[in-house]
Design a protein around this motif. Structure first.
Motif, PDB file in Angstrom:
ATOM      1  N   ILE A   1       0.881  -1.273   0.081  1.00  0.00           N
ATOM      2  CA  ILE A   1       0.685  -0.267  -0.170  1.00  0.00           C
ATOM      3  C   ILE A   1       0.967   1.116   0.488  1.00  0.00           C
ATOM      4  N   TYR A   2       1.780   1.410   1.188  1.00  0.00           N
ATOM      5  CA  TYR A   2       2.222   2.287   1.044  1.00  0.00           C
ATOM      6  C   TYR A   2       3.401   2.226  -0.502  1.00  0.00           C
ATOM      7  N   GLU A   3       3.741   1.469  -1.053  1.00  0.00           N
ATOM      8  CA  GLU A   3       4.542   1.498  -2.107  1.00  0.00           C
ATOM      9  C   GLU A   3       3.394   2.734  -3.869  1.00  0.00           C
ATOM     10  N   CYS A   4       2.328   1.806  -3.760  1.00  0.00           N
ATOM     11  CA  CYS A   4       1.220   2.340  -4.128  1.00  0.00           C
ATOM     12  C   CYS A   4       1.100   3.731  -3.788  1.00  0.00           C
ATOM     13  N   VAL A   5       0.635   3.988  -2.387  1.00  0.00           N
ATOM     14  CA  VAL A   5       0.774   5.704  -2.635  1.00  0.00           C
ATOM     15  C   VAL A   5       2.597   6.667  -3.140  1.00  0.00           C
TER      16      VAL A   5
ATOM     17  N   LEU B   1       3.447  -0.803  10.987  1.00  0.00           N
ATOM     18  CA  LEU B   1       4.037  -0.546   9.650  1.00  0.00           C
ATOM     19  C   LEU B   1       5.005   0.260   9.504  1.00  0.00           C
ATOM     20  N   LEU B   2       5.352   1.143  10.742  1.00  0.00           N
ATOM     21  CA  LEU B   2       6.191   2.392  10.608  1.00  0.00           C
ATOM     22  C   LEU B   2       7.581   1.734  10.678  1.00  0.00           C
ATOM     23  N   MET B   3       7.641   0.649  11.609  1.00  0.00           N
ATOM     24  CA  MET B   3       8.611   0.324  11.734  1.00  0.00           C
ATOM     25  C   MET B   3       9.514  -0.777  10.421  1.00  0.00           C
ATOM     26  N   ASN B   4       8.378  -1.306   9.875  1.00  0.00           N
ATOM     27  CA  ASN B   4       8.578  -1.703   8.767  1.00  0.00           C
ATOM     28  C   ASN B   4       9.418  -0.889   7.264  1.00  0.00           C
ATOM     29  N   ILE B   5       8.325   0.174   7.560  1.00  0.00           N
ATOM     30  CA  ILE B   5       8.670   1.127   6.361  1.00  0.00           C
ATOM     31  C   ILE B   5      10.061   1.867   6.428  1.00  0.00           C
ATOM     32  N   THR B   6      10.363   2.320   8.303  1.00  0.00           N
ATOM     33  CA  THR B   6      11.826   2.980   8.374  1.00  0.00           C
ATOM     34  C   THR B   6      12.926   1.793   7.901  1.00  0.00           C
ATOM     35  N   PHE B   7      12.274   0.453   8.575  1.00  0.00           N
ATOM     36  CA  PHE B   7      13.985  -0.329   7.965  1.00  0.00           C
ATOM     37  C   PHE B   7      13.927  -0.975   6.444  1.00  0.00           C
ATOM     38  N   TYR B   8      12.611  -0.453   6.018  1.00  0.00           N
ATOM     39  CA  TYR B   8      12.880  -0.759   4.573  1.00  0.00           C
ATOM     40  C   TYR B   8      13.823   0.227   3.855  1.00  0.00           C
ATOM     41  N   GLU B   9      13.140   1.635   4.329  1.00  0.00           N
ATOM     42  CA  GLU B   9      14.037   3.051   3.410  1.00  0.00           C
ATOM     43  C   GLU B   9      15.060   3.307   3.210  1.00  0.00           C
TER      44      GLU B   9
ATOM     45  N   TYR C   1      -0.431   5.206   6.085  1.00  0.00           N
ATOM     46  CA  TYR C   1      -1.500   4.121   7.319  1.00  0.00           C
ATOM     47  C   TYR C   1      -3.263   4.579   7.207  1.00  0.00           C
ATOM     48  N   SER C   2      -3.839   5.332   6.872  1.00  0.00           N
ATOM     49  CA  SER C   2      -4.938   5.709   6.775  1.00  0.00           C
ATOM     50  C   SER C   2      -5.660   5.183   5.478  1.00  0.00           C
ATOM     51  N   ILE C   3      -4.887   5.002   5.088  1.00  0.00           N
ATOM     52  CA  ILE C   3      -5.212   4.268   3.374  1.00  0.00           C
ATOM     53  C   ILE C   3      -5.798   2.378   4.223  1.00  0.00           C
ATOM     54  N   HIS C   4      -4.648   2.088   4.548  1.00  0.00           N
ATOM     55  CA  HIS C   4      -4.567   0.470   5.280  1.00  0.00           C
ATOM     56  C   HIS C   4      -5.701   0.027   6.327  1.00  0.00           C
ATOM     57  N   LEU C   5      -5.694   1.030   6.925  1.00  0.00           N
ATOM     58  CA  LEU C   5      -6.530   0.908   7.764  1.00  0.00           C
ATOM     59  C   LEU C   5      -8.209   0.120   7.332  1.00  0.00           C
ATOM     60  N   ILE C   6      -7.977   0.789   6.317  1.00  0.00           N
ATOM     61  CA  ILE C   6      -9.846   0.223   6.021  1.00  0.00           C
ATOM     62  C   ILE C   6      -9.304  -2.044   5.491  1.00  0.00           C
ATOM     63  N   PRO C   7      -8.803  -2.378   4.745  1.00  0.00           N
ATOM     64  CA  PRO C   7      -8.696  -4.000   4.792  1.00  0.00           C
ATOM     65  C   PRO C   7      -8.164  -4.383   6.502  1.00  0.00           C
ATOM     66  N   PHE C   8      -7.532  -3.543   7.106  1.00  0.00           N
ATOM     67  CA  PHE C   8      -7.288  -3.862   8.608  1.00  0.00           C
ATOM     68  C   PHE C   8      -9.125  -4.115   9.091  1.00  0.00           C
ATOM     69  N   LEU C   9      -9.788  -2.686   9.337  1.00  0.00           N
ATOM     70  CA  LEU C   9     -10.711  -3.005  10.072  1.00  0.00           C
ATOM     71  C   LEU C   9     -11.081  -4.036   9.699  1.00  0.00           C
ATOM     72  N   PHE C  10     -11.594  -4.728   8.739  1.00  0.00           N
ATOM     73  CA  PHE C  10     -11.862  -5.795   8.153  1.00  0.00           C
ATOM     74  C   PHE C  10     -10.833  -7.400   8.329  1.00  0.00           C
ATOM     75  N   ILE C  11      -9.929  -7.047   8.347  1.00  0.00           N
ATOM     76  CA  ILE C  11      -8.920  -7.990   9.078  1.00  0.00           C
ATOM     77  C   ILE C  11      -9.122  -8.493  10.105  1.00  0.00           C
ATOM     78  N   ASN C  12      -8.461  -7.464  10.931  1.00  0.00           N
ATOM     79  CA  ASN C  12      -8.151  -7.397  12.370  1.00  0.00           C
ATOM     80  C   ASN C  12     -10.066  -7.488  12.951  1.00  0.00           C
ATOM     81  N   GLY C  13     -11.097  -6.988  12.442  1.00  0.00           N
ATOM     82  CA  GLY C  13     -12.438  -7.348  12.762  1.00  0.00           C
ATOM     83  C   GLY C  13     -12.484  -8.303  13.107  1.00  0.00           C
ATOM     84  N   ILE C  14     -12.231  -9.845  11.969  1.00  0.00           N
ATOM     85  CA  ILE C  14     -12.073 -11.417  11.804  1.00  0.00           C
ATOM     86  C   ILE C  14     -11.530 -11.561  13.290  1.00  0.00           C
ATOM     87  N   LEU C  15     -10.113 -11.496  13.185  1.00  0.00           N
ATOM     88  CA  LEU C  15      -9.515 -12.183  14.364  1.00  0.00           C
ATOM     89  C   LEU C  15     -10.115 -11.811  15.560  1.00  0.00           C
ATOM     90  N   THR C  16     -10.332 -10.446  16.033  1.00  0.00           N
ATOM     91  CA  THR C  16     -11.040 -10.355  17.018  1.00  0.00           C
ATOM     92  C   THR C  16     -12.584 -10.017  17.137  1.00  0.00           C
TER      93      THR C  16
END
Length: 232
Positions: free
Chosen positions: A91-95, A212-220, A161-176
């Motif tokens: 998602i970050y790369e798409c942004v 997400l922040l840690m992954n992107i920081t190390f990635y960059e 991060y804001s965009i990723h909250l859309i799938p997050f609500l679905f996936i994490n919603g099922i998990l919880t």
């Protein structure tokens, strides 16, 4: 369904994996720096996860697991720290590709520092709640570190991060527990604020931000050195 958590990983990975080889984003070409960033971040989160599972801060419903465990964590939980970052950084790369005009201006810096301050204050106020305290301490501290780095990609991170909250609500919603009789991942509510959006603890939104922040920081950071090595 014993394989439900595993199926969620397949669902999470499917689209970004298929689109990894398309000519615009060229996500597959980023894998030499992406996967080291994922593994570095995963080492931190898995250690945290093992400790909190052993202490009963959270746990896993075996009705939705295939039954393979390593250091008290189901295999699916180990995979979580690969599949979710893989999809989220996509998602970050798409942004980055579709919204190149997003800059790290004053507003994003203020947002980062303000969020860090709020989380650290909330951590101190809730020092008796393990998930709230450590989650907010880790996220607030890392936000300060990133703010001090003042990276050019910070604005794009917040948009991703804001965009990723859309799938997050679905996936994490099922998990919880959304749409299920019982949650896949359960929480000891004495260790969190017991404030939920749908079935998702508010702490999970901060947890996702830090992941997400840690992954992107190390990635960059790795991208920066990878480019330097290629041009030597």
């Amino acid at each position: 369904m014993k394989s439900l958590y595993l199926l969620l990983h397949i669902f999470t990975l499917a689209f970004p994996l298929i689109r990894s080889f398309e000519p615009r984003i060229q996500y597959a070409k980023k894998w030499p720096t992406l996967f080291p960033a994922i593994f570095i971040t995963a080492a931190f989160f898995i250690t945290w996860d093992i400790i909190f599972t052993q202490k009963g801060v959270w746990g896993f419903n075996e009705n939705y697991l295939i039954g393979i465990f390593l250091w008290d964590l189901p295999l699916e939980e180990w995979l979580f720290f690969i599949s979710v970052p893989f999809a989220s950084v996509f998602i970050y790369e798409c942004v980055r590709y579709f919204l190149p005009g997003i800059k790290t201006g004053r507003s994003f810096r203020i947002l980062t520092v303000s969020m860090a301050f709020l989380l650290l204050v909330m951590a101190v106020i809730n020092d008796q709640k393990a998930y709230t305290f450590w989650n907010f301490i880790f996220a607030g501290s890392f936000l300060i570190l990133v703010a001090l780095m003042n990276p050019h990609w910070l604005g794009k991170f917040w948009v991703a991060y804001s965009i990723h909250l859309i799938p997050f609500l679905f996936i994490n919603g099922i998990l919880t527990g959304s749409f299920l009789e019982q949650p896949i991942v359960w929480y000891n509510n004495r260790e969190n604020l017991y404030f939920r959006i749908f079935t998702i603890p508010i702490e999970d939104f901060v947890y996702a931000l830090l992941l997400l922040l840690m992954n992107i920081t190390f990635y960059e950071v790795l991208n920066k050195y990878y480019i330097r090595i290629k041009h030597k």
